[in-house]
Design an enzyme around this catalytic site. Sequence first.
Site, PDB file in Angstrom:
ATOM      1  N   LYS A 195       0.847  -1.209   0.000  1.00 50.30           N
ATOM      2  CA  LYS A 195       0.000   0.000   0.000  1.00 50.30           C
ATOM      3  C   LYS A 195       0.873   1.246   0.000  1.00 50.30           C
ATOM      4  O   LYS A 195       0.681   2.160  -0.784  1.00 50.30           O
ATOM      5  CB  LYS A 195      -0.882   0.011   1.236  1.00 50.30           C
ATOM      6  CG  LYS A 195      -1.526   1.366   1.534  1.00 50.30           C
ATOM      7  CD  LYS A 195      -2.415   1.374   2.752  1.00 50.30           C
ATOM      8  CE  LYS A 195      -1.703   1.628   4.028  1.00 50.30           C
ATOM      9  NZ  LYS A 195      -1.441   3.019   4.376  1.00 50.30           N
ATOM     10  N   ASN A 196       1.889   1.266   0.863  1.00 49.01           N
ATOM     11  CA  ASN A 196       2.680   2.487   1.048  1.00 49.01           C
ATOM     12  C   ASN A 196       3.725   2.693  -0.036  1.00 49.01           C
ATOM     13  O   ASN A 196       4.430   3.699  -0.020  1.00 49.01           O
ATOM     14  CB  ASN A 196       3.311   2.512   2.439  1.00 49.01           C
ATOM     15  CG  ASN A 196       2.242   2.720   3.509  1.00 49.01           C
ATOM     16  OD1 ASN A 196       1.093   3.061   3.194  1.00 49.01           O
ATOM     17  ND2 ASN A 196       2.589   2.480   4.753  1.00 49.01           N
ATOM     18  N   ARG A 202      -4.462  10.637   4.344  1.00 43.25           N
ATOM     19  CA  ARG A 202      -3.351  11.582   4.524  1.00 43.25           C
ATOM     20  C   ARG A 202      -2.363  11.533   3.376  1.00 43.25           C
ATOM     21  O   ARG A 202      -1.726  12.526   3.059  1.00 43.25           O
ATOM     22  CB  ARG A 202      -2.585  11.240   5.795  1.00 43.25           C
ATOM     23  CG  ARG A 202      -3.248  11.384   7.067  1.00 43.25           C
ATOM     24  CD  ARG A 202      -2.285  10.979   8.136  1.00 43.25           C
ATOM     25  NE  ARG A 202      -0.986  11.527   7.887  1.00 43.25           N
ATOM     26  CZ  ARG A 202      -0.666  12.794   8.065  1.00 43.25           C
ATOM     27  NH1 ARG A 202      -1.610  13.629   8.447  1.00 43.25           N
ATOM     28  NH2 ARG A 202       0.532  13.248   7.819  1.00 43.25           N
ATOM     29  N   CYS A 243      -4.803  12.604  12.923  1.00 45.76           N
ATOM     30  CA  CYS A 243      -5.481  11.323  12.659  1.00 45.76           C
ATOM     31  C   CYS A 243      -5.389  10.529  13.961  1.00 45.76           C
ATOM     32  O   CYS A 243      -4.821  10.992  14.941  1.00 45.76           O
ATOM     33  CB  CYS A 243      -4.835  10.607  11.480  1.00 45.76           C
ATOM     34  SG  CYS A 243      -3.424   9.639  11.902  1.00 45.76           S
ATOM     35  N   ARG A 271       0.727  14.311  13.229  1.00 45.63           N
ATOM     36  CA  ARG A 271       1.286  14.054  11.888  1.00 45.63           C
ATOM     37  C   ARG A 271       1.362  15.320  11.030  1.00 45.63           C
ATOM     38  O   ARG A 271       0.772  15.425   9.971  1.00 45.63           O
ATOM     39  CB  ARG A 271       0.496  12.946  11.197  1.00 45.63           C
ATOM     40  CG  ARG A 271       0.551  11.661  12.003  1.00 45.63           C
ATOM     41  CD  ARG A 271      -0.207  10.541  11.387  1.00 45.63           C
ATOM     42  NE  ARG A 271       0.482  10.023  10.198  1.00 45.63           N
ATOM     43  CZ  ARG A 271      -0.051   9.047   9.449  1.00 45.63           C
ATOM     44  NH1 ARG A 271      -1.215   8.572   9.739  1.00 45.63           N
ATOM     45  NH2 ARG A 271       0.593   8.616   8.385  1.00 45.63           N
ATOM     46  N   ASP A 281       4.572   0.289  12.114  1.00 47.66           N
ATOM     47  CA  ASP A 281       3.357  -0.325  11.554  1.00 47.66           C
ATOM     48  C   ASP A 281       3.200  -1.777  11.974  1.00 47.66           C
ATOM     49  O   ASP A 281       2.181  -2.397  11.667  1.00 47.66           O
ATOM     50  CB  ASP A 281       3.364  -0.234  10.019  1.00 47.66           C
ATOM     51  CG  ASP A 281       3.220   1.189   9.556  1.00 47.66           C
ATOM     52  OD1 ASP A 281       3.447   1.446   8.372  1.00 47.66           O
ATOM     53  OD2 ASP A 281       2.911   2.048  10.387  1.00 47.66           O
ATOM     54  N   ILE A 306       7.745   6.595  17.182  1.00 47.38           N
ATOM     55  CA  ILE A 306       7.457   7.338  15.949  1.00 47.38           C
ATOM     56  C   ILE A 306       6.206   8.199  16.090  1.00 47.38           C
ATOM     57  O   ILE A 306       6.204   9.381  15.730  1.00 47.38           O
ATOM     58  CB  ILE A 306       7.274   6.352  14.758  1.00 47.38           C
ATOM     59  CG1 ILE A 306       8.472   5.422  14.627  1.00 47.38           C
ATOM     60  CG2 ILE A 306       6.988   7.119  13.473  1.00 47.38           C
ATOM     61  CD1 ILE A 306       9.770   6.077  14.216  1.00 47.38           C
ATOM     62  N   ARG A 322      -8.439  -0.468   4.508  1.00 44.28           N
ATOM     63  CA  ARG A 322      -7.554   0.556   3.933  1.00 44.28           C
ATOM     64  C   ARG A 322      -6.203  -0.058   3.573  1.00 44.28           C
ATOM     65  O   ARG A 322      -5.543   0.381   2.650  1.00 44.28           O
ATOM     66  CB  ARG A 322      -7.346   1.689   4.941  1.00 44.28           C
ATOM     67  CG  ARG A 322      -8.604   2.417   5.311  1.00 44.28           C
ATOM     68  CD  ARG A 322      -8.298   3.706   5.949  1.00 44.28           C
ATOM     69  NE  ARG A 322      -7.294   4.417   5.160  1.00 44.28           N
ATOM     70  CZ  ARG A 322      -6.723   5.548   5.565  1.00 44.28           C
ATOM     71  NH1 ARG A 322      -7.050   6.062   6.734  1.00 44.28           N
ATOM     72  NH2 ARG A 322      -5.855   6.154   4.819  1.00 44.28           N
TER      73      ARG A 322
HETATM   74  C1  EPZ Z   1       4.331   6.847   6.574  1.00 43.76           C
HETATM   75  O1  EPZ Z   1       3.570   7.865   7.187  1.00 43.76           O
HETATM   76  C2  EPZ Z   1       3.386   5.676   6.371  1.00 43.76           C
HETATM   77  N1  EPZ Z   1       2.299   6.081   5.482  1.00 43.76           N
HETATM   78  C3  EPZ Z   1       2.841   5.241   7.730  1.00 43.76           C
HETATM   79  O2  EPZ Z   1       2.024   4.093   7.510  1.00 43.76           O
HETATM   80  C4  EPZ Z   1       4.008   4.843   8.630  1.00 43.76           C
HETATM   81  O3  EPZ Z   1       3.518   4.483   9.891  1.00 43.76           O
HETATM   82  C5  EPZ Z   1       4.980   6.024   8.744  1.00 43.76           C
HETATM   83  O4  EPZ Z   1       5.399   6.429   7.431  1.00 43.76           O
HETATM   84  C6  EPZ Z   1       6.213   5.687   9.567  1.00 43.76           C
HETATM   85  O5  EPZ Z   1       6.876   4.608   8.980  1.00 43.76           O
HETATM   86  C7  EPZ Z   1       2.528   6.121   4.158  1.00 43.76           C
HETATM   87  O6  EPZ Z   1       3.618   5.838   3.682  1.00 43.76           O
HETATM   88  C8  EPZ Z   1       1.360   6.497   3.294  1.00 43.76           C
HETATM   89  P1  EPZ Z   1       6.415  10.128   8.817  1.00 43.76           P
HETATM   90  P2  EPZ Z   1       4.177   9.364   7.282  1.00 43.76           P
HETATM   91  O7  EPZ Z   1       6.299  11.398   8.061  1.00 43.76           O
HETATM   92  O8  EPZ Z   1       5.044   9.627   6.122  1.00 43.76           O
HETATM   93  C9  EPZ Z   1       6.654  13.377  12.224  1.00 43.76           C
HETATM   94  C10 EPZ Z   1       0.171   2.734   7.787  1.00 43.76           C
HETATM   95  O9  EPZ Z   1      -0.265   2.189   8.780  1.00 43.76           O
HETATM   96  N2  EPZ Z   1       6.657  14.373  11.132  1.00 43.76           N
HETATM   97  O10 EPZ Z   1       7.580   9.242   8.544  1.00 43.76           O
HETATM   98  O11 EPZ Z   1       3.043  10.273   7.540  1.00 43.76           O
HETATM   99  C11 EPZ Z   1       5.334  12.624  12.320  1.00 43.76           C
HETATM  100  O12 EPZ Z   1       4.423  13.361  13.098  1.00 43.76           O
HETATM  101  C12 EPZ Z   1       0.642   4.168   7.849  1.00 43.76           C
HETATM  102  O13 EPZ Z   1       0.314   2.190   6.661  1.00 43.76           O
HETATM  103  C13 EPZ Z   1       6.788  15.720  11.452  1.00 43.76           C
HETATM  104  O14 EPZ Z   1       6.874  16.105  12.624  1.00 43.76           O
HETATM  105  O15 EPZ Z   1       5.079   9.253   8.569  1.00 43.76           O
HETATM  106  C14 EPZ Z   1       5.729  11.312  12.962  1.00 43.76           C
HETATM  107  O16 EPZ Z   1       5.775  11.496  14.355  1.00 43.76           O
HETATM  108  C15 EPZ Z   1       0.347   4.772   9.201  1.00 43.76           C
HETATM  109  N3  EPZ Z   1       6.813  16.638  10.450  1.00 43.76           N
HETATM  110  C16 EPZ Z   1       7.146  11.074  12.441  1.00 43.76           C
HETATM  111  O17 EPZ Z   1       7.596  12.330  11.935  1.00 43.76           O
HETATM  112  C17 EPZ Z   1       6.715  16.272   9.127  1.00 43.76           C
HETATM  113  O18 EPZ Z   1       6.758  17.159   8.243  1.00 43.76           O
HETATM  114  C18 EPZ Z   1       7.228  10.074  11.301  1.00 43.76           C
HETATM  115  O19 EPZ Z   1       6.261  10.459  10.355  1.00 43.76           O
HETATM  116  C19 EPZ Z   1       6.579  14.901   8.822  1.00 43.76           C
HETATM  117  C20 EPZ Z   1       6.562  13.972   9.837  1.00 43.76           C
END
Ligand code: EPZ
Length: 417
Positions: free
Chosen positions: A22-23, A92, A116, A121, A304, A326, A396
């Site tokens: 998916k990702n 998202r 969310c 996020r 995840d 995370i 999803r």
């Molecule tokens: C991706 O989300 C995945 N989604 C998530 O999978 C996964 O859990 C996550 O990466 C971590 O591996 C997709 O790829 C579509 P991050 P993402 O930006 O990119 C903070 C699932 O279950 N952050 O790596 O949104 C954020 O708040 C989903 O399939 C900022 O502060 O995750 C988090 O605490 C859930 N500012 C941490 O970084 C930013 O600009 C990691 O978030 C961006 C992120």
Amino acid sequence: MDKLIIRGGRRLKGDVEISGAKNAALPIILASLLSSGFGTVSRVPDLRDILTIGQLLEYLGAEFHYEDKKAVINTERIGIFEAPYELVRTMRASVLVIGPLLARFGKAKVSLPGGCAIGARPINLHLMGLEKMGAKIELESGYVIAKAKRLKGALIYLDIPTVTGTENLMMAASLAKGRTLLENAAKEPEVVDLANALISMGAKIKGAGESVIEIEGVDELRPLNYSIIPDRIEAGTFMTIAGITAGDIIIKGCRLEHLDAPIIKLIEAGLVFENVSEGMRVIGPPRPKAADVKTMPYPGFPTDMQAQFMALMSIAEGTSIIKETIFENRFMHVAELRRMGADITVEGCTATVKGIRRLRCAPLMATDLRASASLIVAALAAEGETTIHRIYHLERGYEKMEEKLPGLGADVRRVRE
Ligand code: EPZ
């Protein structure tokens, strides 16, 4: 809304085919916006999020067709450069349109995703990177409005190795003028898969999967024609299912090198892994042993997989400490597991799981994608009949669980609420 009814206690046996990731599918399908013409993505899983991303592309003016695990996207007539709140709210990953729209059309208006279930996020790092590449970013009534004549290469340091942040900036930099360095980039296999998809379109990218990714911008990219990687989180989920049911499952079509950390932890919990010709055979112990886990960016233990692993630990011999580093609110499954008798206490981002012999069935509520997966893992080992409500969360990210599980001998029924 539908619910799943699961009668637990059976040892699951047989083989299961892992679907596309998916990702990886979400960013790669949106990468089609970077070129004009017909893009094709194969091995796309049949998920709710794929339908949502198709709606988003059609809203922008593209044609989107999905059949037999193949998505075909025609991006010749993009006329709208805005991702509306209604679509971003439900998924998202829609924020991943900012990079491609800005890079190809010089403008993008995208609703801020809002929080969310698992955390705030924010996307501040996505926007910081785009500003460094010369974009003018304004926030107006919940929307990001980005403009840029032509993005230019920049040196960007990401305070956090954000997965979609790395993906958005890699797509934007592919058509920027000059060289971009993304430092402290995310190394997830899905990021590498996107880089490979972009390279197949003519992008000049080096170092994907490492901490520093170098992108040399080009003027134009070819239409996409790419097949995505298998879903490591789905594969890991089935591994925990083998572990919690003392099962014997052959997992087919997954890339084991993407699962080092979870496999090491599952071996510590007493599971046995055996490479066989059809795939990876996973044998669960009579009772798992407690193992500690701390979620980390790739190649660490994936966030995840945290909820599914906690379900396994809830019946383990001993006490396990699970740290979620995370996301700030990714223990929504704890309350539901407790209703099944699990002995879990939470202190900040740390959960202490004291293994019990047997979980009890109970009516449960799914809250987010991976929490719903953990409830299924638990229900398969619980005595009696467990009902899981709001399984749209599950759909999803998991393709046809109500078919794959009975294929392994599970007693699972999907019922309309
Ligand atoms: C991706 O989300 C995945 N989604 C998530 O999978 C996964 O859990 C996550 O990466 C971590 O591996 C997709 O790829 C579509 P991050 P993402 O930006 O990119 C903070 C699932 O279950 N952050 O790596 O949104 C954020 O708040 C989903 O399939 C900022 O502060 O995750 C988090 O605490 C859930 N500012 C941490 O970084 C930013 O600009 C990691 O978030 C961006 C992120």
